[in-house]
Design an enzyme around this catalytic site. Structure first.
Site, PDB file in Angstrom:
ATOM      1  N   CYS A  12      14.305 -30.927  19.923  1.00 50.62           N
ATOM      2  CA  CYS A  12      13.276 -30.386  19.037  1.00 50.62           C
ATOM      3  C   CYS A  12      12.591 -31.471  18.208  1.00 50.62           C
ATOM      4  CB  CYS A  12      13.889 -29.344  18.117  1.00 50.62           C
ATOM      5  SG  CYS A  12      15.288 -29.985  17.170  1.00 50.62           S
ATOM      6  N   GLU A  61      15.202 -22.738  11.863  1.00 50.56           N
ATOM      7  CA  GLU A  61      14.884 -24.098  12.320  1.00 50.56           C
ATOM      8  C   GLU A  61      14.253 -23.921  13.681  1.00 50.56           C
ATOM      9  OE1 GLU A  61      15.263 -26.770  10.592  1.00 50.56           O
ATOM     10  OE2 GLU A  61      16.345 -25.828   8.957  1.00 50.56           O
ATOM     11  N   LYS A  83      26.662 -16.471  17.090  1.00 46.26           N
ATOM     12  CA  LYS A  83      26.316 -16.137  18.479  1.00 46.26           C
ATOM     13  C   LYS A  83      25.608 -17.332  19.118  1.00 46.26           C
ATOM     14  CE  LYS A  83      22.941 -14.614  20.811  1.00 46.26           C
ATOM     15  NZ  LYS A  83      23.121 -15.386  22.058  1.00 46.26           N
ATOM     16  N   GLU A 105       4.674 -26.740  22.165  1.00 45.26           N
ATOM     17  CA  GLU A 105       5.942 -27.392  22.500  1.00 45.26           C
ATOM     18  C   GLU A 105       6.277 -27.127  23.974  1.00 45.26           C
ATOM     19  OE1 GLU A 105       9.662 -25.621  21.108  1.00 45.26           O
ATOM     20  OE2 GLU A 105      10.378 -27.594  20.527  1.00 45.26           O
TER      21      GLU A 105
HETATM   22  P1  NAD Z   1      15.429 -19.089  21.862  1.00 46.19           P
HETATM   23  O1  NAD Z   1      14.608 -18.755  20.678  1.00 46.19           O
HETATM   24  O2  NAD Z   1      15.034 -18.552  23.178  1.00 46.19           O
HETATM   25  O3  NAD Z   1      16.950 -18.626  21.644  1.00 46.19           O
HETATM   26  C1  NAD Z   1      17.720 -19.073  20.560  1.00 46.19           C
HETATM   27  C2  NAD Z   1      18.823 -18.074  20.280  1.00 46.19           C
HETATM   28  O4  NAD Z   1      18.242 -16.852  19.872  1.00 46.19           O
HETATM   29  C3  NAD Z   1      19.723 -17.746  21.474  1.00 46.19           C
HETATM   30  O5  NAD Z   1      21.053 -17.656  21.056  1.00 46.19           O
HETATM   31  C4  NAD Z   1      19.211 -16.392  21.902  1.00 46.19           C
HETATM   32  O6  NAD Z   1      20.201 -15.631  22.552  1.00 46.19           O
HETATM   33  C5  NAD Z   1      18.858 -15.783  20.572  1.00 46.19           C
HETATM   34  N1  NAD Z   1      17.903 -14.666  20.614  1.00 46.19           N
HETATM   35  C6  NAD Z   1      16.905 -14.459  21.496  1.00 46.19           C
HETATM   36  N2  NAD Z   1      16.257 -13.317  21.208  1.00 46.19           N
HETATM   37  C7  NAD Z   1      16.862 -12.779  20.118  1.00 46.19           C
HETATM   38  C8  NAD Z   1      16.632 -11.606  19.345  1.00 46.19           C
HETATM   39  N3  NAD Z   1      15.668 -10.738  19.622  1.00 46.19           N
HETATM   40  N4  NAD Z   1      17.437 -11.379  18.284  1.00 46.19           N
HETATM   41  C9  NAD Z   1      18.431 -12.233  17.961  1.00 46.19           C
HETATM   42  N5  NAD Z   1      18.689 -13.368  18.676  1.00 46.19           N
HETATM   43  C10 NAD Z   1      17.913 -13.638  19.739  1.00 46.19           C
HETATM   44  O7  NAD Z   1      15.489 -20.678  21.885  1.00 46.19           O
HETATM   45  P2  NAD Z   1      16.153 -21.625  22.995  1.00 46.19           P
HETATM   46  O8  NAD Z   1      15.292 -21.611  24.210  1.00 46.19           O
HETATM   47  O9  NAD Z   1      17.596 -21.308  23.105  1.00 46.19           O
HETATM   48  O10 NAD Z   1      16.054 -23.058  22.271  1.00 46.19           O
HETATM   49  C11 NAD Z   1      14.951 -23.883  22.352  1.00 46.19           C
HETATM   50  C12 NAD Z   1      14.134 -23.819  21.083  1.00 46.19           C
HETATM   51  O11 NAD Z   1      14.954 -24.148  19.958  1.00 46.19           O
HETATM   52  C13 NAD Z   1      13.009 -24.838  21.067  1.00 46.19           C
HETATM   53  O12 NAD Z   1      11.854 -24.261  20.511  1.00 46.19           O
HETATM   54  C14 NAD Z   1      13.553 -25.940  20.161  1.00 46.19           C
HETATM   55  O13 NAD Z   1      12.577 -26.757  19.566  1.00 46.19           O
HETATM   56  C15 NAD Z   1      14.290 -25.137  19.153  1.00 46.19           C
HETATM   57  N6  NAD Z   1      15.273 -25.967  18.440  1.00 46.19           N
HETATM   58  C16 NAD Z   1      15.028 -26.248  17.120  1.00 46.19           C
HETATM   59  C17 NAD Z   1      15.917 -27.062  16.414  1.00 46.19           C
HETATM   60  C18 NAD Z   1      15.673 -27.383  14.962  1.00 46.19           C
HETATM   61  O14 NAD Z   1      16.588 -27.888  14.321  1.00 46.19           O
HETATM   62  N7  NAD Z   1      14.505 -27.113  14.410  1.00 46.19           N
HETATM   63  C19 NAD Z   1      17.047 -27.563  17.052  1.00 46.19           C
HETATM   64  C20 NAD Z   1      17.255 -27.256  18.396  1.00 46.19           C
HETATM   65  C21 NAD Z   1      16.355 -26.438  19.078  1.00 46.19           C
END
Ligand code: NAD
Length: 491
Positions: free
Chosen positions: A291, A258, A183, A388
């Site tokens: 990130c 991650e 997803k 962050e």
């Molecule tokens: P987010 O946590 O808002 O969403 C990520 C995913 O989770 C999306 O697909 C979203 O639809 C899904 N999601 C949201 N609520 C959910 C739930 N209750 N159950 C299941 N799935 C759910 O993150 P974002 O805003 O899309 O991305 C930014 C974040 O990702 C930042 O914190 C960034 O640092 C992190 N990130 C980390 C890495 C890494 O490798 N560590 C890489 C890229 C981004």
């Protein structure tokens, strides 16, 4: 219901529907997907999956699992390599669509980022092939370690680098013999929809690799709560990571996460200051929505002024603009909601008495750009240092000694990455070893060997991706202990 019509984006025909059991499946409800390049550009109305869609996708993955798991690594690898070739073939098209969808610079997408998707599948096809399990003799028995495919796997990815991150997570899951439900994030769903077309073209058996679209709290929550799912792999924010962690705990489903980062970029007085200043100014790339970025710039006090001037000059040379334009170096941010979040951080920093060294405002009112911003915090406890921001906002601090630098670097709850600039090999090893971070780069950034472990300390994550670490996570490891049959066996 029948499929929605495909939409034409940047010269490609893209499906707005799910891909389940080898076919497109539509939801009645949809959600809007707009382009950060121009918020008036409605790219598509995307199928908004719900609990019923999740159930359908998990059922497909459950049904497809036994046959996929029974294939040898070499046989599975053929599908992965075919998919890699197709990604290479369609790289340019995927890059153009992803650029429209989430606004990363078109040139980086075309030249680097999408190609990494193909590398991910190829690398894992090859890694899985060479694993045939350790075995050794002890206590008069033969100990054999086997990797058993774990089962249906849910992969949930964020909006930044959606194609690269989704392929990075699904490649080892498939290579290990699991079936997958991916997803992607609702803010950038399109490149993964294109991946579904390539999965079909590569001839994967139906149900082995499914892709569903929708809102995290709806279909995402339904997927991770399904007890038939045997692995969940998540990349996103620590806040969502906690919510998913609670859901998977109920089913005792193994989970990797991650999560966010707040990496230090440490510059010692003995460093190549031009290289370090360029590296610091490049942390504004992709509007800081990275990130791994070193977002806390910390420099030895004796070089503060000279470094700051160099960094300011290089930052001023950045060109904010349309990500499709080759001269642009800073793209718009992903979404008005995210832009407002970043603005909120800077407003609170002002109110807190932190010093805005440069930037600190939107570039122009009618777009999603935020100026590259540097903030000298009033103290290390300031919110802009500790949380962050995920935007083009960096902090600037100084240190007197190596010990002070290490203490500052390790002073947040995160621990994803660290960057050190120094000309001293001894210091590189000392400070590199002392940092609490999953990846530390010295005099470089983003250089990656796909076989090395990747992940975070603290609230930056649970578990490790990369190389065999990911294959182990997606497997149930078994010890098979065989004592050769003799007449005294069991005596
Ligand atoms: P987010 O946590 O808002 O969403 C990520 C995913 O989770 C999306 O697909 C979203 O639809 C899904 N999601 C949201 N609520 C959910 C739930 N209750 N159950 C299941 N799935 C759910 O993150 P974002 O805003 O899309 O991305 C930014 C974040 O990702 C930042 O914190 C960034 O640092 C992190 N990130 C980390 C890495 C890494 O490798 N560590 C890489 C890229 C981004």
């Amino acid at each position: 219901m029948t499929e929605h019509p495909r939409v034409e984006i940047a010269g490609s025909s893209v499906s707005v529907d799910h891909f389940i059991n080898g076919v497109r499946v539509a939801s009645e409800a949809t959600f809007e997907d707009r382009s950060p390049l121009d918020w008036n550009w409605l790219l598509a109305d995307i199928s908004r999956g719900d609990a019923t869609t999740a159930d359908l996708a998990v059922t497909a993955a459950v049904d497809a699992f036994p046959a996929w798991a029974a294939l040898s690594s070499v046989e599975r690898g053929k599908y992965l390599k075919r998919l890699a070739d197709l990604i290479d073939e369609h790289q340019e098209k995927i890059a153009l669509v992803e650029c429209a969808d989430m606004a990363m610079l078109e040139e980086s997408l075309r030249l680097r980022v999408i190609a990494r998707g193909a590398r991910n599948f190829r690398a894992y096809a090859e890694l899985a092939e060479v694993f045939e399990g350790r075995h050794w003799e002890s206590n008069g028995t033969d100990n054999r370690i086997q990797r058993m495919p774990a089962g249906p796997t849910v992969v949930i990815t964020p909006w930044n680098a959606p194609f690269m991150l989704s392929t990075w997570k699904t490649a080892p899951a498939l290579a290990a013999g699991n079936t997958v439900i991916l997803k992607p994030a609702e803010w950038s769903p399109l490149s993964c929809s294109m991946l579904a077309d390539l999965i079909a073209e590569a001839g994967f058996p139906p149900g082995v690799f499914n892709i569903v679209q929708g809102i995290g709290e709806e279909i995402g929550a339904a997927l991770v709560a399904d007890p038939r799912v045997r692995r969940v792999s998540f990349t996103g924010s620590p806040e969502t990571g906690r919510i998913i962690g609670e859901a998977v705990a109920r089913n005792l489903t193994p989970f990797t996460a991650e999560l966010g980062g707040k990496g230090p970029l440490m510059v010692f007085a003995d460093a190549d200051l031009d290289g370090a200043a360029k590296a610091a100014a490049n942390m504004y790339d992709d509007s800081g929505q990275v990130c791994l970025a070193g977002t806390r710039i910390m420099v030895e006090a004796s070089i503060k002024d000279v470094f700051l001037e160099k960094m300011r000059t290089i930052t001023q040379a950045h060109v904010l603009g349309d990500s499709r334009d080759a001269t642009t170096t800073i793209s718009p941010m992903i979404h008005p909601v995210h832009l407002a979040t970043v603005e909120g951080f800077v407003e609170r920093a002002r109110a807190n008495g932190d010093e805005i060294i440069f930037g600190g405002k939107r570039w122009k009112e009618d777009g999603l750009w935020y100026e590259p911003t540097l903030i000298a915090p009033k103290s290390n406890d300031s919110e802009v240092v500790q949380r962050e921001i995920f935007g083009p906002v960096l902090t600037f601090q100084t240190f007197e000694t190596e010990d002070e630098a290490i203490a500052l670097a390790n002073s947040t709850a995160y621990g994803l990455s660290g960057i050190i600039w120094t000309s001293s090999q001894e210091r590189a090893e000392r400070v590199g070893t002392a940092l609490r971070a999953g990846t530390v780069w010295v005099n470089c950034f983003l250089v990656r060997d796909l076989t090395a472990p990747f992940g975070g300390f603290g609230i930056s994550g649970i578990g490790r991706e990369g190389g065999d670490y990911a294959l182990d996570f997606y497997s149930d490891l078994k010890t098979l202990q065989i004592k050769e049959h003799t007449t005294e066996a069991g005596a």
